[in-house]
Each structure stands twice: as structure tokens, then as C-alpha cells.
Design a protein around this motif. Structure first.
Motif, PDB file in Angstrom:
ATOM      1  N   ALA A   1       0.405   9.487  30.244  1.00  0.00           N
ATOM      2  CA  ALA A   1      -0.497   9.269  31.373  1.00  0.00           C
ATOM      3  C   ALA A   1      -1.923   9.047  30.886  1.00  0.00           C
ATOM      4  O   ALA A   1      -2.642   8.174  31.388  1.00  0.00           O
ATOM      5  N   ALA A   2      -2.346   9.828  29.885  1.00  0.00           N
ATOM      6  CA  ALA A   2      -3.686   9.644  29.333  1.00  0.00           C
ATOM      7  C   ALA A   2      -3.787   8.303  28.604  1.00  0.00           C
ATOM      8  O   ALA A   2      -4.809   7.614  28.682  1.00  0.00           O
ATOM      9  N   ALA A   3      -2.716   7.936  27.884  1.00  0.00           N
ATOM     10  CA  ALA A   3      -2.710   6.647  27.188  1.00  0.00           C
ATOM     11  C   ALA A   3      -2.798   5.489  28.174  1.00  0.00           C
ATOM     12  O   ALA A   3      -3.494   4.494  27.929  1.00  0.00           O
ATOM     13  N   LEU A   4      -2.115   5.612  29.311  1.00  0.00           N
ATOM     14  CA  LEU A   4      -2.167   4.568  30.328  1.00  0.00           C
ATOM     15  C   LEU A   4      -3.570   4.472  30.925  1.00  0.00           C
ATOM     16  O   LEU A   4      -4.108   3.363  31.117  1.00  0.00           O
ATOM     17  N   ALA A   5      -4.179   5.622  31.212  1.00  0.00           N
ATOM     18  CA  ALA A   5      -5.529   5.613  31.773  1.00  0.00           C
ATOM     19  C   ALA A   5      -6.520   4.966  30.806  1.00  0.00           C
ATOM     20  O   ALA A   5      -7.375   4.173  31.219  1.00  0.00           O
ATOM     21  N   ASP A   6      -6.399   5.292  29.524  1.00  0.00           N
ATOM     22  CA  ASP A   6      -7.300   4.697  28.530  1.00  0.00           C
ATOM     23  C   ASP A   6      -7.126   3.182  28.464  1.00  0.00           C
ATOM     24  O   ASP A   6      -8.106   2.431  28.379  1.00  0.00           O
ATOM     25  N   ALA A   7      -5.873   2.724  28.490  1.00  0.00           N
ATOM     26  CA  ALA A   7      -5.615   1.288  28.385  1.00  0.00           C
ATOM     27  C   ALA A   7      -6.150   0.526  29.592  1.00  0.00           C
ATOM     28  O   ALA A   7      -6.620  -0.607  29.468  1.00  0.00           O
ATOM     29  N   LEU A   8      -6.101   1.154  30.765  1.00  0.00           N
ATOM     30  CA  LEU A   8      -6.550   0.487  31.987  1.00  0.00           C
ATOM     31  C   LEU A   8      -8.034   0.706  32.268  1.00  0.00           C
ATOM     32  O   LEU A   8      -8.591   0.084  33.172  1.00  0.00           O
ATOM     33  N   GLY A   9      -8.655   1.616  31.530  1.00  0.00           N
ATOM     34  CA  GLY A   9     -10.074   1.888  31.747  1.00  0.00           C
ATOM     35  C   GLY A   9     -10.352   2.650  33.024  1.00  0.00           C
ATOM     36  O   GLY A   9     -11.393   2.473  33.653  1.00  0.00           O
ATOM     37  N   ILE A  10      -9.418   3.540  33.439  1.00  0.00           N
ATOM     38  CA  ILE A  10      -9.623   4.357  34.629  1.00  0.00           C
ATOM     39  C   ILE A  10      -9.770   5.810  34.207  1.00  0.00           C
ATOM     40  O   ILE A  10      -9.436   6.191  33.087  1.00  0.00           O
ATOM     41  N   ASP A  11     -10.250   6.637  35.133  1.00  0.00           N
ATOM     42  CA  ASP A  11     -10.535   8.027  34.793  1.00  0.00           C
ATOM     43  C   ASP A  11      -9.275   8.813  34.456  1.00  0.00           C
ATOM     44  O   ASP A  11      -9.278   9.674  33.573  1.00  0.00           O
ATOM     45  N   SER A  12      -8.187   8.553  35.187  1.00  0.00           N
ATOM     46  CA  SER A  12      -6.982   9.354  35.000  1.00  0.00           C
ATOM     47  C   SER A  12      -5.774   8.584  35.514  1.00  0.00           C
ATOM     48  O   SER A  12      -5.897   7.735  36.414  1.00  0.00           O
TER      49      SER A  12
ATOM     50  N   ALA B   1      -8.529  -3.336  52.807  1.00  0.00           N
ATOM     51  CA  ALA B   1      -8.718  -3.336  54.256  1.00  0.00           C
ATOM     52  C   ALA B   1      -8.832  -1.925  54.812  1.00  0.00           C
ATOM     53  O   ALA B   1      -9.544  -1.683  55.793  1.00  0.00           O
ATOM     54  N   ALA B   2      -8.128  -0.977  54.192  1.00  0.00           N
ATOM     55  CA  ALA B   2      -8.177   0.411  54.648  1.00  0.00           C
ATOM     56  C   ALA B   2      -9.336   1.188  54.035  1.00  0.00           C
ATOM     57  O   ALA B   2      -9.547   2.351  54.377  1.00  0.00           O
ATOM     58  N   ASP B   3     -10.089   0.534  53.108  1.00  0.00           N
ATOM     59  CA  ASP B   3     -11.197   1.182  52.418  1.00  0.00           C
ATOM     60  C   ASP B   3     -10.710   2.420  51.658  1.00  0.00           C
ATOM     61  O   ASP B   3     -11.322   3.481  51.698  1.00  0.00           O
ATOM     62  N   TRP B   4      -9.578   2.246  50.975  1.00  0.00           N
ATOM     63  CA  TRP B   4      -8.984   3.322  50.173  1.00  0.00           C
ATOM     64  C   TRP B   4      -9.293   3.028  48.718  1.00  0.00           C
ATOM     65  O   TRP B   4      -8.816   2.042  48.154  1.00  0.00           O
ATOM     66  N   ASN B   5     -10.062   3.864  48.093  1.00  0.00           N
ATOM     67  CA  ASN B   5     -10.580   3.599  46.754  1.00  0.00           C
ATOM     68  C   ASN B   5      -9.624   4.128  45.683  1.00  0.00           C
ATOM     69  O   ASN B   5      -9.857   5.171  45.061  1.00  0.00           O
ATOM     70  N   VAL B   6      -8.512   3.398  45.478  1.00  0.00           N
ATOM     71  CA  VAL B   6      -7.529   3.764  44.453  1.00  0.00           C
ATOM     72  C   VAL B   6      -7.186   2.505  43.656  1.00  0.00           C
ATOM     73  O   VAL B   6      -6.847   1.476  44.254  1.00  0.00           O
ATOM     74  N   PRO B   7      -7.274   2.532  42.323  1.00  0.00           N
ATOM     75  CA  PRO B   7      -6.938   1.341  41.533  1.00  0.00           C
ATOM     76  C   PRO B   7      -5.445   1.040  41.582  1.00  0.00           C
ATOM     77  O   PRO B   7      -4.618   1.927  41.807  1.00  0.00           O
ATOM     78  N   ALA B   8      -5.100  -0.236  41.355  1.00  0.00           N
ATOM     79  CA  ALA B   8      -3.704  -0.668  41.399  1.00  0.00           C
ATOM     80  C   ALA B   8      -3.436  -1.673  40.286  1.00  0.00           C
ATOM     81  O   ALA B   8      -4.306  -2.473  39.932  1.00  0.00           O
ATOM     82  N   VAL B   9      -2.234  -1.624  39.749  1.00  0.00           N
ATOM     83  CA  VAL B   9      -1.751  -2.622  38.794  1.00  0.00           C
ATOM     84  C   VAL B   9      -0.315  -2.948  39.169  1.00  0.00           C
ATOM     85  O   VAL B   9       0.320  -2.239  39.954  1.00  0.00           O
ATOM     86  N   ALA B  10       0.193  -4.049  38.615  1.00  0.00           N
ATOM     87  CA  ALA B  10       1.584  -4.441  38.827  1.00  0.00           C
ATOM     88  C   ALA B  10       2.327  -4.408  37.510  1.00  0.00           C
ATOM     89  O   ALA B  10       1.739  -4.604  36.443  1.00  0.00           O
ATOM     90  N   ILE B  11       3.630  -4.171  37.598  1.00  0.00           N
ATOM     91  CA  ILE B  11       4.504  -4.295  36.433  1.00  0.00           C
ATOM     92  C   ILE B  11       5.498  -5.408  36.736  1.00  0.00           C
ATOM     93  O   ILE B  11       6.217  -5.364  37.734  1.00  0.00           O
ATOM     94  N   ALA B  12       5.493  -6.438  35.897  1.00  0.00           N
ATOM     95  CA  ALA B  12       6.278  -7.640  36.155  1.00  0.00           C
ATOM     96  C   ALA B  12       7.115  -7.981  34.943  1.00  0.00           C
ATOM     97  O   ALA B  12       6.771  -7.644  33.801  1.00  0.00           O
ATOM     98  N   LYS B  13       8.198  -8.674  35.188  1.00  0.00           N
ATOM     99  CA  LYS B  13       9.021  -9.177  34.102  1.00  0.00           C
ATOM    100  C   LYS B  13       8.300 -10.303  33.376  1.00  0.00           C
ATOM    101  O   LYS B  13       7.466 -11.015  33.956  1.00  0.00           O
ATOM    102  N   GLY B  14       8.612 -10.486  32.089  1.00  0.00           N
ATOM    103  CA  GLY B  14       8.018 -11.572  31.318  1.00  0.00           C
ATOM    104  C   GLY B  14       8.366 -12.928  31.898  1.00  0.00           C
ATOM    105  O   GLY B  14       9.457 -13.147  32.435  1.00  0.00           O
ATOM    106  N   GLU B  15       7.424 -13.869  31.824  1.00  0.00           N
ATOM    107  CA  GLU B  15       7.615 -15.194  32.388  1.00  0.00           C
ATOM    108  C   GLU B  15       8.142 -16.169  31.340  1.00  0.00           C
ATOM    109  O   GLU B  15       8.031 -15.956  30.131  1.00  0.00           O
ATOM    110  N   VAL B  16       8.710 -17.262  31.814  1.00  0.00           N
ATOM    111  CA  VAL B  16       9.177 -18.312  30.921  1.00  0.00           C
ATOM    112  C   VAL B  16       8.001 -18.824  30.097  1.00  0.00           C
ATOM    113  O   VAL B  16       6.920 -19.111  30.628  1.00  0.00           O
ATOM    114  N   GLY B  17       8.194 -18.941  28.789  1.00  0.00           N
ATOM    115  CA  GLY B  17       7.108 -19.380  27.918  1.00  0.00           C
ATOM    116  C   GLY B  17       6.304 -18.238  27.350  1.00  0.00           C
ATOM    117  O   GLY B  17       5.540 -18.415  26.415  1.00  0.00           O
TER     118      GLY B  17
END
Length: 591
Positions: free
Chosen positions: A370-381, A472-488
Motif C-alpha cells: 500500500a505504501a509502495a502504491l502511494a509512493d508510485a502514484l504520488g498520493i499521501d496514502s 460532480a459530487a465534489d468528493w476529493n478522492v484520487p482515482a486510477v484505473a487498472i486495464a489490460k495491456g493493449e495491442v502493440g
């Protein structure tokens, strides 16, 4: 003490089993124990210190000026004596347990109007309950008590001298005794109700919660009723109902402990999962002081930990270990004490050992995913991550899942699911799901704490839809997506993390595994809910020759939606039971 002095001392020592203590006696009223060890032949073992095996041992020998010996009948007796001496003297050069003050308590302060508070350092004179093993469950219970009985949570400084109630009064968390909105006698009755609950009277909180849940259901306030139901389940389980974790050793009263040892990172750690009668009753990670030469060897760490840990505790009936302790005497002692010692290689017990290993690896920021993920994304936690996925069958029986991982471990009490408007549009469904979650959080209708990170299953379209809902809800929480690798993509077979700008983020392997586990759990939970609905609807699969009910169920169970089946390759389709080459080709043509 130099090498010659060690050899001279060893010459006079017995050749029997026993325990030896290197001591520093100069300038000390009482000898200071530097190191405790055991041996089958004390003389031979002590003589070996004339040629130290490491710099740490060399420093220890140099600091010592005497060796004290205790003879035993067997090496197993020496093992137990060694463990007790280490616990008593806490020698700096041994692996040793240190005080564990990590469990939270609840205190009612010593005040005319007591404050209820979760703490690890109770105030003088306070009435204290605990310790408790799950802070998340404890927070849910304390919040329920405050909503039901209005006990204050503010400091004495904020309590004194108020002219009007604070925000806690406005949102129903406090009865505002500070401004006389409730009499001292009535407040004392509410405090007494909280005391009764922590003394074991579950109904003091469960009964009024149940009445509120029924009232909300009658008023068709179903989201509120569901939140109260979840809170009620936590309250009713608080005084001993645990998660069932052990299979095969679940008879009444049987105690099983599962150990995991991790030596990677800055501080080696041993985690202990304890179950009784097949139910998890405790999780522990006792703090350790570990010398340098034991930091890269889990087997040696277990050999040192087990006898110390159980020297003053009841031994379990079953002990599951990730590997054999380095010292065979440890296993012999356990088996002599009628403990079933097992090192499982597969199955349910092996998964429990994996869980203990995950708990051990969570200690320390340098090896915490969890700490490694936060560091990689540049978020507090990234302590608390919520994962989201949607599942449907050609636009019908559309559902969304919301799962939770705390420090990389699934937190099933926080799982939620929602039926969504039908339509073959995954981004629109994701927007609807996140709008629902964000609105509940902002309006205070969700009893869970805000997450540190939202993890969206899908690509850029799903992430943009989720971000739109959150903004739209003014909810201050960061978000990322996890996706499968693309062609190429050079890593097309793997997964990738996409940030809010649409850029790919390189994350460490342990952080990626965390994201994959959350993604897979969100997918599983969504498909599970979808399965309860989809049998009532027809899908595009019904029009495909060669696809009957069993194959249809297998396809949807594997891929979750018609859209995912459409995106699958022929090889992936053929991997599903009941789908041969001809059926796979037909699916690709028709879908």
C-alpha cells in the motif's frame, strides 16, 4: 574478551546440554546479559565464539567478560530455558520479543460528562475497555453508540465554555451536554448504556439499531436501512462472533495458530493468526528485536520466535508454519507437548499460511504494498483502497460492485453492491456506480471512512466516467484505473495502471499485485451479484448455436458480461469448459 580468553573459559565448561550467557560484569552492580544461547555440548559451542561468525558476534564477544552456564538434561529443556532467559533479560544480541502496545482501547474519561474515545494511551482515571483486534469494527461500534446515545467525542478544552452546540450535535453524534441540551442525569443514563454494551450486553446497542432499521425499511428508506443492517451485523459480532477461517480443525474448543515470517525489508516480522473452534479470534504481529545475522533467514527467525512466544502462552492444538524452523528441537518440543505441527503445501491450510505471510509483509513501509502504491502514484496514502467494477449480460441485469482493501488485505465488512440501470454501456454504468458512492460519502449516508484511493476496473473511458461522477459530487478522492495491456503495447499480456491524466504509471511489483487483487475481488463480487439476476433474463448468447444453459453460465461466470465475451480471443473462449473450436468461432461471428 578476546579469542584466547574465550578458549580459556570454554576449557572449564561442561560437555552436557545447557544454556550459556555472555555477560558484561565490569562497572555494573548486576551482570548485564549480552547474549543467551543453547547447545547440546556447551563447551564445544562456547569455544566456537573464539572465531566469531559475524561482526555482530565479534562485537558481542568483545563487550563480554564472563560466561555463565546452566546445565539441563536435554537440549529441549535448554530450548525452553533459553526462551525464558531471553524474555527475562532482553539481551541486545538475541532475536527477542518486545512489548506490544498496538491494540486499540475504548475509554470513558473521568469527567462529570464523560467523553468516549478510541485510544492506545488511556487517560488517568478513565474507565477502559479492551483491547480490541479490529480498529475498523471498533470505529463502527463507537459511531453507532454516539448516534444512539449522543456521547460526546470532543476534548475537555473544546467542551468547556461553549455558548452553542457544535457540528456533532447538528449531525446527530452528540446530545450537546455542553450547552444544556440534555441534563446531566439523562446523559449519565446514556453513558451507563454504553458501559453495559462494552461489559457484554450486546442488546444495549443492537436492539435500538434493529428498531431504527425496521423503521427505515417501513419508510422505504432502503439505503439507510441497509447501512443500519451492516452496522447491526458488526455490533452483533463484536462480542465474539468471528470470521470462519479454519477448515478441518474446527471442532469446539480446538485452537489453531497460523504463523507467517517475513525477513524482507527493514524489520523482520512474524504474524500470528489465532482461531478457536474454527473462528478467527485474534491477529497479532508482535514487535521483534532481531540481530543482523537472523534478518535473511525465515527458518531461523521462526526457531527463535516460537519458544519465546509460547513460553508464557498456552500452546495451540495445531500450529501451521510456512516452513520448518531451523532448529529441529523446536518441532520436537512442540510435538512432545501434543501440538500438531504442519507445513502445508496446498489447499485451505496453505492459503491460511499465505494469509499470515501477507500480514507479516504488511509491517514496515519499505515492504508495504500500500505504501509502495502511494509512493508510485504520488498520493499521501493507499492504506484504504476501494475497487469498482460493473457486470451485465448484453445490457441486462446490470450491477456494480464496491470492494475494500485495507493495507492490501480484503475488508469484506466494507463490501457493497448496487443494481444499476440497464444498458450496454460500461462507462455509463461506472458513472452511475461512482455517483452513488460519492453522493453517499458527501451526504454522510455511508458509515465507512473515505478511501485513500479509488481503483476502477477498465480503461480510460471507465476512469473518465468515474472521475466525472466524483468531481460532480465534489468528493476529493484520487482515482486510477487498472486495464489490460493493449495491442502493440510491449507488455500487452500484463496489466497497466492509468492515472487521472490518462498516463500510464509504472508501479512496483508488490503494488501491482495489490491492485490486481482488488480488481479481481471487485470483478468476483460483481459477477456473483450478477449471477443472482441474470438467470431471469435472456442474453445474446441464447441466439448462438451450440450454447446451452450450462455453457452460457460458464461463459458469463468466466467473463462477467457479453461485452467481455465479445472482446475475448478464440483461445480464451476455448479455455471455457464446454466451448470447442467451432462454438468459439460461432461466438466470435455472432457477437
Amino acid at each position: 574478551m578476546d579469542s584466547a580468553a574465550v578458549r580459556d573459559l570454554a576449557a572449564d565448561l561442561p560437555t552436557e546440554p545447557g544454556v550459556y550467557q555472555f555477560q558484561a560484569t565490569a562497572d555494573h552492580e548486576d551482570p548485564r546479559v549480552l547474549y543467551v544461547g543453547k547447545a547440546l555440548d556447551v563447551r564445544d559451542r562456547v569455544r566456537s565464539y573464539a572465531d566469531p561468525r559475524s561482526e555482530r558476534i565479534e562485537r558481542m564477544v568483545a563487550a563480554a567478560d564472563d560466561v555463565e552456564v546452566a546445565v539441563t538434561d536435554t537440549e529441549t529443556q535448554a530450548l525452553l530455558l533459553e526462551a525464558n532467559l531471553i524474555k527475562r533479560h532482553q539481551p541486545r544480541y538475541n532475536v527477542r520479543l518486545t512489548d506490544d502496545k498496538s491494540y486499540p482501547l475504548v475509554q470513558l474519561t473521568d469527567h462529570e460528562v464523560p467523553r468516549i474515545e478510541i485510544t492506545r494511551d488511556p487517560a488517568e482515571g478513565a474507565t477502559v475497555f479492551g483491547p480490541f483486534t479490529s480498529r475498523g469494527d471498533l470505529e463502527t461500534v463507537v459511531k453507532a453508540i454516539r448516534e444512539l446515545y449522543g456521547l460526546r467525542g470532543c476534548s475537555d478544552h473544546k467542551y468547556s465554555g461553549r455558548e452553542r452546540p457544535c457540528l456533532d450535535y447538528e449531525i446527530g453524534l452528540c446530545s450537546a451536554p455542553c450547552t444544556g441540551e440534555i441534563s446531566p442525569a439523562a446523559y449519565a443514563e446514556d453513558v451507563a448504556a454504553a458501559r453495559r454494551f462494552f461489559d457484554g450486553e450486546t442488546g444495549a446497542v443492537a436492539d435500538p439499531l434493529r428498531r431504527r432499521m425496521s423503521a427505515a425499511a417501513q419508510e422505504q428508506a432502503f439505503e439507510r436501512a441497509a447501512a443500519l443492517r451492516d452496522r447491526l451485523e458488526t455490533v452483533e459480532a463484536f462480542h465474539g462472533e468471528g470470521e470462519r477461517v479454519v477448515s478441518g480443525h474446527g471442532e469446539a474448543g480446538r485452537i489453531t495458530h497460523v504463523l507467517g515470517a517475513a525477513v524482507a525489508g527493514p524489520e523482520p516480522t512474524v504474524a500470528v493468526l489465532e482461531s478457536e473452534g474454527g473462528k478467527l479470534v485474534d491477529r497479532r504481529r508482535p514487535p521483534l528485536a532481531v540481530p543482523d545475522d537472523a534478518r535473511q533467514d525465515p527458518a531461523s527467525l521462526l526457531a527463535a520466535f516460537v519458544p519465546q512466544y509460547y513460553a508464557e502462552r498456552r500452546l495451540p492444538d495445531v500450529l501451521l508454519l510456512p516452513e520448518e524452523p531451523a532448529d529441529p528441537e523446536v518441532r520436537e518440543w512442540l510435538e512432545a507437548e501434543d501440538v500438531d505441527v504442519e507445513v502445508p503445501g496446498a489447499g485451505r491450510q496453505a492459503r491460511l499460511v499465505d494469509l499470515a505471510l501477507k500480514n507479516a509483509r504488511r509491517a514496515g513501509p519499505e515492504r508495504d504494498p500500500a505504501a509502495a502504491l502511494a509512493d508510485a502514484l504520488g498520493i499521501d496514502s493507499a492504506h484504504r483502497v476501494e475497487g469498482f467494477d460493473v457486470s451485465h449480460a448484453g445490457g441486462t441485469a446490470t450491477v456494480g460492485s464496491n470492494v475494500v482493501a485495507v493495507d492490501g488485505v480484503e475488508h469484506t465488512d466494507g463490501y457493497r453492491r448496487k443494481k444499476l440501470p440497464e444498458g450496454n454501456d460500461d462507462p455509463a454504468a461506472m458513472n452511475e456506480l461512482l455517483s452513488w458512492r460519492a453522493a453517499r460519502a458527501v451526504e454522510g449516508r455511508d458509515d465507512r471512512p473515505d478511501p485513500d484511493l479509488l481503483l476502477i476496473d477498465g480503461g480510460r473511458d471507465q476512469l473518465d466516467a468515474a472521475l466525472s461522477a466524483v468531481e460532480a459530487a465534489d468528493w476529493n478522492v484520487p482515482a486510477v484505473a487498472i486495464a489490460k495491456g493493449e495491442v502493440g503495447d510491449r507488455d500487452a499480456a500484463g496489466d497497466r495502471i492509468i492515472d487521472e491524466r490518462g498516463d500510464r504509471v509504472d508501479v512496483p511489483e508488490e503494488a501491482m499485485r495489490l491492485c490486481q487483487r482488488v480488481r479481481d475481488e471487485a470483478h468476483r463480487f460483481a459477477v456473483q451479484y450478477h449471477q443472482t439476476l441474470r438467470d431471469e433474463v435472456s442474453t445474446a448468447l441464447d441466439e448462438v448455436d451450440g450454447v446451452g444453459p450450462a455453457t452460457r453460465t460458464a461463459l458469463l461466470g468466466r467473463f462477467g458480461s457479453i461485452e467481455s465475451i465479445r472482446d475475448a480471443s478464440q483461445a480464451e473462449l476455448e479455455d471455457v469448459e464446454g466451448v470447442g473450436p467451432r462454438t468459439a468461432e460461432t461466438l466470435l461471428e455472432r457477437l
